[in-house]
Design an enzyme around this catalytic site. Sequence first.
Site, PDB file in Angstrom:
ATOM      1  N   TYR A 182       1.462  -1.295   0.314  1.00  0.00           N
ATOM      2  CA  TYR A 182      -0.062  -0.102   0.109  1.00  0.00           C
ATOM      3  C   TYR A 182       0.826   1.193   0.108  1.00  0.00           C
ATOM      4  O   TYR A 182       0.669   2.532  -1.473  1.00  0.00           O
ATOM      5  CB  TYR A 182      -1.464   0.270   1.680  1.00  0.00           C
ATOM      6  CG  TYR A 182      -2.308   1.411   1.722  1.00  0.00           C
ATOM      7  CD1 TYR A 182      -3.509   0.795   0.822  1.00  0.00           C
ATOM      8  CD2 TYR A 182      -1.934   2.303   1.799  1.00  0.00           C
ATOM      9  CE1 TYR A 182      -4.430   2.017   1.111  1.00  0.00           C
ATOM     10  CE2 TYR A 182      -2.721   3.433   1.963  1.00  0.00           C
ATOM     11  CZ  TYR A 182      -4.408   2.925   1.536  1.00  0.00           C
ATOM     12  OH  TYR A 182      -5.293   4.142   1.344  1.00  0.00           O
ATOM     13  N   LYS A 186       1.106   3.853  -2.952  1.00  0.00           N
ATOM     14  CA  LYS A 186       0.765   5.143  -2.121  1.00  0.00           C
ATOM     15  C   LYS A 186       1.809   6.242  -2.954  1.00  0.00           C
ATOM     16  O   LYS A 186       1.353   7.708  -3.331  1.00  0.00           O
ATOM     17  CB  LYS A 186      -0.085   5.375  -0.666  1.00  0.00           C
ATOM     18  CG  LYS A 186      -1.403   4.525  -1.085  1.00  0.00           C
ATOM     19  CD  LYS A 186      -2.282   5.201  -1.926  1.00  0.00           C
ATOM     20  CE  LYS A 186      -3.935   4.856  -1.729  1.00  0.00           C
ATOM     21  NZ  LYS A 186      -4.458   5.478  -2.936  1.00  0.00           N
TER      22      LYS A 186
HETATM   23  N1  LIG Z   1     -10.705   5.457   4.410  1.00  0.00           N
HETATM   24  C1  LIG Z   1      -8.905   5.486   4.844  1.00  0.00           C
HETATM   25  O1  LIG Z   1      -8.951   5.513   6.020  1.00  0.00           O
HETATM   26  C2  LIG Z   1      -8.059   6.217   3.574  1.00  0.00           C
HETATM   27  C3  LIG Z   1      -7.008   6.707   4.180  1.00  0.00           C
HETATM   28  C4  LIG Z   1      -6.170   7.296   3.121  1.00  0.00           C
HETATM   29  C5  LIG Z   1      -6.714   6.916   1.835  1.00  0.00           C
HETATM   30  N2  LIG Z   1      -7.701   6.588   1.341  1.00  0.00           N
HETATM   31  C6  LIG Z   1      -8.440   6.307   0.017  1.00  0.00           C
HETATM   32  O2  LIG Z   1      -8.819   6.921  -0.187  1.00  0.00           O
HETATM   33  C7  LIG Z   1      -9.831   6.131  -1.717  1.00  0.00           C
HETATM   34  C8  LIG Z   1     -11.135   5.624  -1.700  1.00  0.00           C
HETATM   35  O3  LIG Z   1     -10.916   5.079  -0.039  1.00  0.00           O
HETATM   36  P1  LIG Z   1     -12.430   4.793   0.609  1.00  0.00           P
HETATM   37  O4  LIG Z   1     -11.883   4.491   1.829  1.00  0.00           O
HETATM   38  O5  LIG Z   1     -13.694   5.899   0.467  1.00  0.00           O
HETATM   39  O6  LIG Z   1     -13.023   3.189   0.874  1.00  0.00           O
HETATM   40  P2  LIG Z   1     -14.344   1.392   0.595  1.00  0.00           P
HETATM   41  O7  LIG Z   1     -13.344   0.920   0.224  1.00  0.00           O
HETATM   42  O8  LIG Z   1     -14.603   2.130   1.414  1.00  0.00           O
HETATM   43  O9  LIG Z   1     -14.361   2.667  -1.058  1.00  0.00           O
HETATM   44  C9  LIG Z   1     -13.224   2.496  -1.993  1.00  0.00           C
HETATM   45  C10 LIG Z   1     -14.054   2.042  -3.609  1.00  0.00           C
HETATM   46  O10 LIG Z   1     -12.949   1.452  -4.331  1.00  0.00           O
HETATM   47  C11 LIG Z   1     -13.795   0.490  -5.170  1.00  0.00           C
HETATM   48  N3  LIG Z   1     -12.769  -0.635  -5.831  1.00  0.00           N
HETATM   49  C12 LIG Z   1     -11.663  -1.446  -4.926  1.00  0.00           C
HETATM   50  N4  LIG Z   1     -11.346  -1.139  -6.479  1.00  0.00           N
HETATM   51  C13 LIG Z   1     -11.074  -1.131  -7.163  1.00  0.00           C
HETATM   52  C14 LIG Z   1     -10.865  -1.645  -8.148  1.00  0.00           C
HETATM   53  N5  LIG Z   1      -9.388  -2.205  -8.718  1.00  0.00           N
HETATM   54  N6  LIG Z   1     -11.377  -1.440  -9.676  1.00  0.00           N
HETATM   55  C15 LIG Z   1     -12.823  -0.262  -9.117  1.00  0.00           C
HETATM   56  N7  LIG Z   1     -13.017  -0.324  -8.546  1.00  0.00           N
HETATM   57  C16 LIG Z   1     -12.741  -0.140  -6.858  1.00  0.00           C
HETATM   58  C17 LIG Z   1     -14.303  -0.383  -4.473  1.00  0.00           C
HETATM   59  O11 LIG Z   1     -15.649  -1.046  -4.424  1.00  0.00           O
HETATM   60  C18 LIG Z   1     -15.182   0.607  -3.339  1.00  0.00           C
HETATM   61  O12 LIG Z   1     -16.417   1.092  -3.607  1.00  0.00           O
HETATM   62  C19 LIG Z   1      -8.587   4.797  -2.252  1.00  0.00           C
HETATM   63  O13 LIG Z   1      -8.074   4.964  -2.714  1.00  0.00           O
HETATM   64  C20 LIG Z   1      -7.785   4.649  -0.139  1.00  0.00           C
HETATM   65  O14 LIG Z   1      -6.668   3.536  -0.423  1.00  0.00           O
HETATM   66  C21 LIG Z   1      -8.367   5.917   2.209  1.00  0.00           C
END
Ligand SMILES: NC(=O)c1ccc[n+]([C@@H]2O[C@H](COP(=O)([O-])OP(=O)(O)OC[C@H]3O[C@@H](n4cnc5c(N)ncnc54)[C@H](O)[C@@H]3O)[C@@H](O)[C@H]2O)c1
Length: 281
Positions: A182, A186
Site C-alpha cells: 500500500y 501510494k
Molecule cells: N478510508 C481511509 O482511511 C483512507 C485513508 C487514506 C486513503 N484512502 C484512500 O481513499 C480511497 C477511497 O477509499 P475509501 O476510504 O472510500 O474505501 P472504500 O473501501 O469504502 O471504497 C473504495 C471503493 O473502491 C472500489 N474499488 C476497489 N478496488 C477497485 C478496482 N480494482 N476497480 C474499481 N473499483 C475498485 C471499491 O469497490 C469501493 O467502492 C482509496 O484510494 C484509499 O486507499 C482511504
Amino acid sequence: MPVHDTTAYIPVENVSWDFSDQVVLVTGAAHGQGASHAQRFAEYGANLVVSDIAGEMEHVTYDLGSVSELEETAEACRSFGGECLSAVCDVRRDDQVKSLVDRAIERFGRIDVLISNAGIATPSSIKDMPLSQWTETMETNLKGSFLFCRHVVPHMIEAGTGRIVLTGSTQTVGSINDLAHYTAAKHGVQGLARALALELEGHDITVNVVCPTAVDTHINAVFSDEAWSAEAGRLVGAWNFFQEEMIHEREITEAMMWLASREVSPMSGSTLMVDAGCMAK
Ligand SMILES: NC(=O)c1ccc[n+]([C@@H]2O[C@H](COP(=O)([O-])OP(=O)(O)OC[C@H]3O[C@@H](n4cnc5c(N)ncnc54)[C@H](O)[C@@H]3O)[C@@H](O)[C@H]2O)c1
C-alpha cells in the site's frame, strides 16, 4: 470535549462550488469516499461518470462496492438534475478503462475532471505476502490511476483544459506496519502526479494528490484489530490531532473539489495532506 466531532459532521458553511455543465469521472464510486465525491460534484452542477469494480478481489476481506450501491450513487447524482453514466469497471484492466472513457466521451463529448479514488488495503508483512497480494494492491492503487490518466489526458489536451486529482494517503509520505505494498503504491501515486504535471505543462491541465488520514469508510474494517491499531498509532504519532480516530469523507471531498476547480490553476504536481495533523507529528 473533542475539537472536531466527526460523529456529528456539519458541512462547512459558506463554501460553494460551480461545476455547472462540467463532466466529472469518479472511480470507486459505489460507496465510501468515491460516492461522497460524486454526489457533491453533482450537487454543484456537474454531469457524472461513476464506476466501480462492484465485485470481489482475491485478497480483500471486507465489502467492496456492489452494483446496487453504484446505482444508488448514480441515482443520488441524478437527483440534483444532471446526467450520470454508471458502469462496472476494474481500474486494473486497460480494456475496461478505455471502454469507460470512450463511452463517457461518446455521451458527454469531454471529461473535465478525473477523480481517481478506487483503492484497497490488505495488511500483511512482507515476509508473509504472496506475490499476488502485492500485485493486486499495486495494480489497483497505482496502475489504476496511470490507466485512467493515460486514456483521459488526450481528451483533456484536445479540450485545452482539465483537472486530475489522484488519491494518496498518509502512506504517501510515511508508512505503518504491514502496508509495504500500500505504501509503495501510494508513494508511487505522488510520483505519477509530479511526472504527469510536468508532462502537461502549458496545457492548463493540473494533476494533484489528496492524502487523507483515516476516513470512516469500509476499507477500515481491515484495521479493527486492536494490537495492529495500537502499533500503527504509535508509528504515526497516535494518529490525528483530534480525539476521534477517523475523519468524515466529506472533508476529503471538499479538498478534491478545491483542486478540481478551474480557479485553482497555479497548483500542479502538489500533494495536499488532509491528515488532521497526523504526519506533522
Ligand atoms: N478510508 C481511509 O482511511 C483512507 C485513508 C487514506 C486513503 N484512502 C484512500 O481513499 C480511497 C477511497 O477509499 P475509501 O476510504 O472510500 O474505501 P472504500 O473501501 O469504502 O471504497 C473504495 C471503493 O473502491 C472500489 N474499488 C476497489 N478496488 C477497485 C478496482 N480494482 N476497480 C474499481 N473499483 C475498485 C471499491 O469497490 C469501493 O467502492 C482509496 O484510494 C484509499 O486507499 C482511504
